[in-house]
Design a protein around this motif. Sequence first.
Motif, PDB file in Angstrom:
ATOM      1  N   GLU A 160      -7.267  -0.601   2.722  1.00  0.00           N
ATOM      2  CA  GLU A 160      -8.617  -1.146   2.599  1.00  0.00           C
ATOM      3  C   GLU A 160      -8.836  -1.781   1.235  1.00  0.00           C
ATOM      4  O   GLU A 160      -9.521  -2.794   1.115  1.00  0.00           O
ATOM      5  N   ARG A 161      -8.242  -1.186   0.220  1.00  0.00           N
ATOM      6  CA  ARG A 161      -8.403  -1.678  -1.145  1.00  0.00           C
ATOM      7  C   ARG A 161      -7.732  -3.039  -1.320  1.00  0.00           C
ATOM      8  O   ARG A 161      -8.173  -3.834  -2.136  1.00  0.00           O
TER       9      ARG A 161
ATOM     10  N   GLU B 173      -6.790   4.185   2.702  1.00  0.00           N
ATOM     11  CA  GLU B 173      -7.603   3.769   1.565  1.00  0.00           C
ATOM     12  C   GLU B 173      -6.931   2.630   0.799  1.00  0.00           C
ATOM     13  O   GLU B 173      -7.590   1.664   0.394  1.00  0.00           O
ATOM     14  N   GLU B 174      -5.625   2.748   0.593  1.00  0.00           N
ATOM     15  CA  GLU B 174      -4.876   1.698  -0.112  1.00  0.00           C
ATOM     16  C   GLU B 174      -4.901   0.386   0.669  1.00  0.00           C
ATOM     17  O   GLU B 174      -5.000  -0.698   0.083  1.00  0.00           O
TER      18      GLU B 174
ATOM     19  N   GLY C 205      -2.999  -4.685  -5.110  1.00  0.00           N
ATOM     20  CA  GLY C 205      -3.442  -4.115  -6.368  1.00  0.00           C
ATOM     21  C   GLY C 205      -2.355  -4.116  -7.311  1.00  0.00           C
ATOM     22  O   GLY C 205      -2.121  -3.859  -8.331  1.00  0.00           O
TER      23      GLY C 205
ATOM     24  N   ALA D 220       0.835  -1.200   0.000  1.00  0.00           N
ATOM     25  CA  ALA D 220       0.000   0.000   0.000  1.00  0.00           C
ATOM     26  C   ALA D 220       0.871   1.252   0.000  1.00  0.00           C
ATOM     27  O   ALA D 220       0.591   2.220  -0.722  1.00  0.00           O
TER      28      ALA D 220
END
Length: 186
Positions: free
Chosen positions: A182-183, A179-180, A186, A130
Amino acid sequence: MTEGDSEPAPDMEALLAQGLPALRTFVRLRLAPALRARESVEDVVQSTCREVLESAEGFKGGGEAGFRRWIYTLAQRKIADRWAYHRAQKRDIGREAGGGDDLLLDQYAGLAGPGTQVASLEELRAIEAAFDRLREEDREVISLVRVLGMSAADAGACLDKNAGAVRTSLHRALARLAEELERGPG
Protein backbone atom coordinates in the motif's frame (compact mmCIF):
# COMPACT_ATOMS: atom_id res chain seq x y z
CA MET A 1 8.60 -55.04 1.28
CA THR A 2 10.09 -57.33 3.88
CA GLU A 3 10.72 -56.52 7.46
CA GLY A 4 13.95 -54.53 7.80
CA ASP A 5 13.67 -52.94 4.37
CA SER A 6 13.82 -49.18 4.39
CA GLU A 7 11.27 -47.02 2.66
CA PRO A 8 11.63 -47.00 -1.13
CA ALA A 9 13.86 -44.35 -2.64
CA PRO A 10 11.80 -41.37 -3.73
CA ASP A 11 11.68 -40.38 -7.39
CA MET A 12 13.93 -37.32 -7.11
CA GLU A 13 13.23 -36.16 -10.65
CA ALA A 14 9.46 -36.22 -10.04
CA LEU A 15 9.78 -34.40 -6.70
CA LEU A 16 12.07 -31.85 -8.31
CA ALA A 17 9.76 -31.28 -11.28
CA GLN A 18 6.83 -30.80 -8.93
CA GLY A 19 8.74 -28.34 -6.73
CA LEU A 20 10.51 -26.39 -9.48
CA PRO A 21 8.06 -23.45 -9.76
CA ALA A 22 8.17 -22.88 -6.00
CA LEU A 23 11.97 -23.23 -6.00
CA ARG A 24 12.29 -20.54 -8.69
CA THR A 25 10.07 -18.16 -6.78
CA PHE A 26 11.82 -18.94 -3.50
CA VAL A 27 15.28 -18.23 -4.97
CA ARG A 28 14.13 -15.02 -6.64
CA LEU A 29 12.65 -13.70 -3.41
CA ARG A 30 15.49 -14.86 -1.19
CA LEU A 31 18.27 -13.31 -3.26
CA ALA A 32 19.10 -9.91 -1.83
CA PRO A 33 18.09 -7.09 -4.21
CA ALA A 34 21.69 -6.25 -5.10
CA LEU A 35 22.52 -9.91 -5.69
CA ARG A 36 19.28 -10.49 -7.63
CA ALA A 37 20.34 -7.71 -10.02
CA ARG A 38 23.64 -9.48 -10.53
CA GLU A 39 22.90 -13.21 -10.40
CA SER A 40 20.65 -15.16 -12.69
CA VAL A 41 17.87 -16.78 -10.70
CA GLU A 42 17.96 -19.64 -13.19
CA ASP A 43 21.66 -20.23 -12.51
CA VAL A 44 21.03 -20.60 -8.79
CA VAL A 45 18.00 -22.83 -9.42
CA GLN A 46 19.91 -25.03 -11.87
CA SER A 47 22.84 -25.31 -9.47
CA THR A 48 20.45 -26.34 -6.70
CA CYS A 49 18.74 -28.89 -8.95
CA ARG A 50 22.07 -30.34 -10.01
CA GLU A 51 23.07 -30.76 -6.38
CA VAL A 52 19.73 -32.44 -5.60
CA LEU A 53 20.22 -34.96 -8.39
CA GLU A 54 23.91 -35.56 -7.65
CA SER A 55 23.42 -36.02 -3.93
CA ALA A 56 20.08 -37.83 -3.82
CA GLU A 57 21.52 -40.15 -1.17
CA GLY A 58 21.73 -37.09 1.11
CA PHE A 59 17.95 -36.91 1.21
CA LYS A 60 16.88 -38.50 4.47
CA GLY A 61 13.27 -39.07 3.50
CA GLY A 62 10.12 -37.60 4.88
CA GLY A 63 8.14 -37.45 1.66
CA GLU A 64 7.27 -34.18 -0.02
CA ALA A 65 7.53 -32.18 3.21
CA GLY A 66 10.99 -33.53 3.93
CA PHE A 67 12.02 -32.85 0.35
CA ARG A 68 10.87 -29.21 0.63
CA ARG A 69 12.91 -28.78 3.82
CA TRP A 70 15.97 -30.36 2.15
CA ILE A 71 15.76 -28.31 -1.06
CA TYR A 72 15.19 -25.15 1.02
CA THR A 73 18.43 -25.85 2.88
CA LEU A 74 20.33 -26.49 -0.36
CA ALA A 75 18.97 -23.34 -2.02
CA GLN A 76 19.77 -21.20 1.03
CA ARG A 77 23.33 -22.54 0.97
CA LYS A 78 23.67 -21.73 -2.75
CA ILE A 79 22.47 -18.17 -2.16
CA ALA A 80 24.89 -17.71 0.76
CA ASP A 81 27.73 -19.09 -1.39
CA ARG A 82 26.92 -16.64 -4.22
CA TRP A 83 26.83 -13.74 -1.79
CA ALA A 84 30.18 -14.78 -0.28
CA TYR A 85 31.71 -15.15 -3.74
CA HIS A 86 30.73 -11.63 -4.79
CA ARG A 87 31.90 -10.15 -1.51
CA ALA A 88 35.24 -11.96 -1.82
CA GLN A 89 35.66 -10.69 -5.38
CA LYS A 90 35.09 -7.14 -4.09
CA ARG A 91 32.99 -6.51 -7.16
CA ASP A 92 30.39 -3.83 -7.53
CA ILE A 93 27.37 -6.05 -7.15
CA GLY A 94 25.01 -3.48 -8.64
CA ARG A 95 27.08 -2.84 -11.76
CA GLU A 96 26.17 -5.88 -13.84
CA ALA A 97 22.62 -6.98 -14.37
CA GLY A 98 21.45 -10.54 -14.79
CA GLY A 99 18.28 -12.59 -14.45
CA GLY A 100 16.16 -10.88 -17.11
CA ASP A 101 12.44 -10.34 -16.97
CA ASP A 102 11.58 -13.12 -19.41
CA LEU A 103 11.13 -15.69 -16.63
CA LEU A 104 9.72 -13.30 -14.04
CA LEU A 105 6.07 -13.93 -14.83
CA ASP A 106 6.61 -17.71 -14.85
CA GLN A 107 8.38 -17.58 -11.49
CA TYR A 108 5.39 -15.97 -9.81
CA ALA A 109 2.72 -17.96 -11.62
CA GLY A 110 2.27 -20.27 -8.64
CA LEU A 111 1.47 -17.43 -6.26
CA ALA A 112 -1.75 -16.36 -7.95
CA GLY A 113 -4.96 -18.07 -6.90
CA PRO A 114 -7.34 -19.50 -9.48
CA GLY A 115 -9.36 -16.29 -9.75
CA THR A 116 -6.38 -13.99 -9.50
CA GLN A 117 -4.07 -12.96 -12.31
CA VAL A 118 -1.09 -10.72 -11.88
CA ALA A 119 -1.65 -7.98 -14.43
CA SER A 120 1.79 -6.66 -15.17
CA LEU A 121 5.50 -6.80 -14.69
CA GLU A 122 5.29 -3.53 -12.75
CA GLU A 123 3.03 -5.16 -10.17
CA LEU A 124 5.49 -8.03 -9.79
CA ARG A 125 8.32 -5.59 -9.26
CA ALA A 126 6.24 -3.77 -6.67
CA ILE A 127 5.71 -7.07 -4.83
CA GLU A 128 9.43 -7.80 -4.94
CA ALA A 129 10.30 -4.32 -3.70
CA ALA A 130 7.79 -4.57 -0.84
CA PHE A 131 9.08 -8.06 0.02
CA ASP A 132 12.66 -6.76 0.05
CA ARG A 133 11.72 -4.07 2.59
CA LEU A 134 10.43 -6.65 5.07
CA ARG A 135 12.49 -7.89 7.99
CA GLU A 136 14.46 -11.07 7.37
CA GLU A 137 12.18 -13.11 9.67
CA ASP A 138 9.11 -11.97 7.70
CA ARG A 139 10.70 -12.83 4.35
CA GLU A 140 11.73 -16.23 5.62
CA VAL A 141 8.34 -17.29 7.01
CA ILE A 142 6.51 -16.10 3.87
CA SER A 143 9.04 -17.90 1.67
CA LEU A 144 8.71 -21.17 3.52
CA VAL A 145 4.93 -21.29 3.96
CA ARG A 146 3.54 -19.41 0.98
CA VAL A 147 6.24 -19.99 -1.64
CA LEU A 148 7.54 -23.47 -0.81
CA GLY A 149 4.18 -24.60 0.53
CA MET A 150 5.46 -25.95 3.83
CA SER A 151 3.02 -26.63 6.61
CA ALA A 152 3.35 -24.50 9.75
CA ALA A 153 4.89 -27.50 11.53
CA ASP A 154 7.48 -28.10 8.78
CA ALA A 155 8.37 -24.40 8.59
CA GLY A 156 8.62 -24.43 12.37
CA ALA A 157 11.22 -27.19 12.18
CA CYS A 158 13.31 -24.95 9.90
CA LEU A 159 12.77 -21.85 12.03
CA ASP A 160 13.03 -23.53 15.42
CA LYS A 161 9.48 -22.46 16.33
CA ASN A 162 6.27 -24.33 17.07
CA ALA A 163 3.47 -24.40 14.49
CA GLY A 164 1.37 -21.84 16.38
CA ALA A 165 4.26 -19.36 16.46
CA VAL A 166 4.79 -19.87 12.73
CA ARG A 167 1.11 -19.18 11.99
CA THR A 168 1.27 -16.01 14.10
CA SER A 169 4.52 -14.90 12.45
CA LEU A 170 3.06 -15.58 9.01
CA HIS A 171 -0.08 -13.57 9.77
CA ARG A 172 1.98 -10.61 10.96
CA ALA A 173 4.43 -10.88 8.06
CA LEU A 174 1.62 -10.90 5.50
CA ALA A 175 0.06 -7.86 7.19
CA ARG A 176 3.40 -6.03 6.98
CA LEU A 177 3.73 -7.05 3.32
CA ALA A 178 0.27 -5.63 2.62
CA GLU A 179 1.26 -2.39 4.35
CA GLU A 180 4.43 -2.17 2.26
CA LEU A 181 2.45 -2.76 -0.92
CA GLU A 182 0.00 0.00 0.00
CA ARG A 183 2.87 2.34 0.80
CA GLY A 184 4.31 1.87 -2.67
CA PRO A 185 7.89 2.29 -3.80
CA GLY A 186 10.16 3.40 -1.08
